[in-house]
Motif scaffolding. Structure first.
Motif, short mmCIF file in Angstrom:
data_model
loop_
_atom_site.label_atom_id
_atom_site.label_comp_id
_atom_site.label_asym_id
_atom_site.label_seq_id
_atom_site.Cartn_x
_atom_site.Cartn_y
_atom_site.Cartn_z
N ALA A 115 3.95 -11.24 1.73
CA ALA A 115 3.02 -11.71 2.75
C ALA A 115 2.92 -10.70 3.89
O ALA A 115 1.81 -10.46 4.43
CB ALA A 115 3.48 -13.06 3.28
N LEU A 116 4.03 -10.06 4.26
CA LEU A 116 4.00 -9.04 5.31
C LEU A 116 3.20 -7.81 4.85
O LEU A 116 2.48 -7.19 5.65
CB LEU A 116 5.43 -8.63 5.69
CG LEU A 116 6.20 -9.65 6.53
CD1 LEU A 116 7.68 -9.29 6.59
CD2 LEU A 116 5.61 -9.75 7.92
N TYR A 131 -0.41 -8.74 5.13
CA TYR A 131 -0.78 -8.72 6.54
C TYR A 131 -1.05 -7.28 7.00
O TYR A 131 -2.04 -7.02 7.70
CB TYR A 131 0.34 -9.36 7.39
CG TYR A 131 0.04 -9.33 8.87
CD1 TYR A 131 -0.73 -10.33 9.46
CD2 TYR A 131 0.52 -8.30 9.68
CE1 TYR A 131 -1.01 -10.30 10.81
CE2 TYR A 131 0.25 -8.27 11.04
CZ TYR A 131 -0.52 -9.28 11.60
OH TYR A 131 -0.81 -9.25 12.94
N LEU A 174 2.23 -15.39 9.77
CA LEU A 174 1.87 -15.39 8.34
C LEU A 174 1.32 -16.74 7.92
O LEU A 174 0.42 -16.82 7.09
CB LEU A 174 3.10 -15.04 7.49
CG LEU A 174 3.73 -13.67 7.74
CD1 LEU A 174 4.99 -13.51 6.91
CD2 LEU A 174 2.73 -12.56 7.41
N LEU A 229 -1.46 -16.60 4.92
CA LEU A 229 -0.83 -15.75 3.92
C LEU A 229 0.32 -16.50 3.23
O LEU A 229 0.74 -16.13 2.13
CB LEU A 229 -0.31 -14.46 4.56
CG LEU A 229 -1.40 -13.56 5.13
CD1 LEU A 229 -0.80 -12.44 5.96
CD2 LEU A 229 -2.24 -12.99 4.01
N GLU A 233 -2.25 -17.06 9.53
CA GLU A 233 -3.22 -16.22 8.83
C GLU A 233 -3.47 -16.68 7.40
O GLU A 233 -4.17 -16.02 6.65
CB GLU A 233 -2.73 -14.76 8.81
CG GLU A 233 -2.65 -14.10 10.16
CD GLU A 233 -4.03 -13.71 10.68
OE1 GLU A 233 -4.92 -13.40 9.87
OE2 GLU A 233 -4.20 -13.73 11.90
#
Length: 190
Positions: free
Chosen positions: A114-115, A118, A135, A140, A138
């Motif tokens: 997920a990072l 992003y 996260l 994600l 957003e």
């Protein structure tokens, strides 16, 4: 002097009485005939019993060896059952520890993916000050995972790369054993 003298009356000097007592012969300390007679310093003593024979007999009757002869099979069975339970408990604890490490590694992989998404969307790495909740905002991640002990994961950036930390069972940095910190760098490299 053995059991053959038991119940006999004998004449001993005071030195012989001391030696007999030191060897373990139990003499009744009652003079049966009175004061020393014509033989000098001798007194008539009554031999009560041979303490050495009694000690040997008591040790054999009330010691551990006869009890083990009678109950040895059951004692062995109980010891083996207890050892089995102890080894099973250690196996389960080790299995549980491995399962928690596996779950932590899986959560860390999802967070790092997920990072990465992003960073692709925004063009920069998520600043640690904003935290991992971004996260979720957003979209994600559906929800922010917690480590197997119920604590939030910690997010840091080290040398330009994201690192996820779990502080272990106690939730406090720098623990040892089951409280040891788990890092995504170490855990995912295994």
């Amino acid at each position: 002097m053995h059991n053959a003298l038991k119940g006999a009356d004998i004449h001993l000097t005071s030195i012989e009485v001391g030696a007999a007592i030191a060897r373990g012969l139990c003499l009744e300390a009652v003079c049966l005939l009175g004061a020393p007679g014509a033989r000098g310093d001798t007194t008539r003593w009554h031999v009560a019993q041979d303490v050495r024979a009694r000690k040997t007999d008591m040790t054999f009757r009330s010691g551990l060896r006869p009890w083990l002869r009678a109950h040895g099979v059951w004692v062995t069975f109980v010891v083996l059952v207890l050892l089995g339970y102890a080894s099973m408990a250690l196996y389960v604890l080790n299995l549980e520890r491995g399962e928690r490490r596996r779950m932590t590694a899986q959560d860390m992989r999802h967070l790092l993916m997920a990072l990465t998404r992003y960073a692709e969307r925004t063009g920069h790495v998520l600043p640690p000050s904003e935290g991992l909740s971004v996260l979720e905002e957003e979209h994600l991640l559906e929800r922010l995972p917690v480590d197997p002990w119920g604590h939030d994961y910690v997010y840091r950036v080290e040398a330009g790369a994201p690192v996820i930390l779990s502080y272990g069972r106690d939730g406090i940095p720098d623990g040892e054993g089951p409280d040891a910190d788990l890092s995504s760098r170490v855990l995912l490299a295994e």
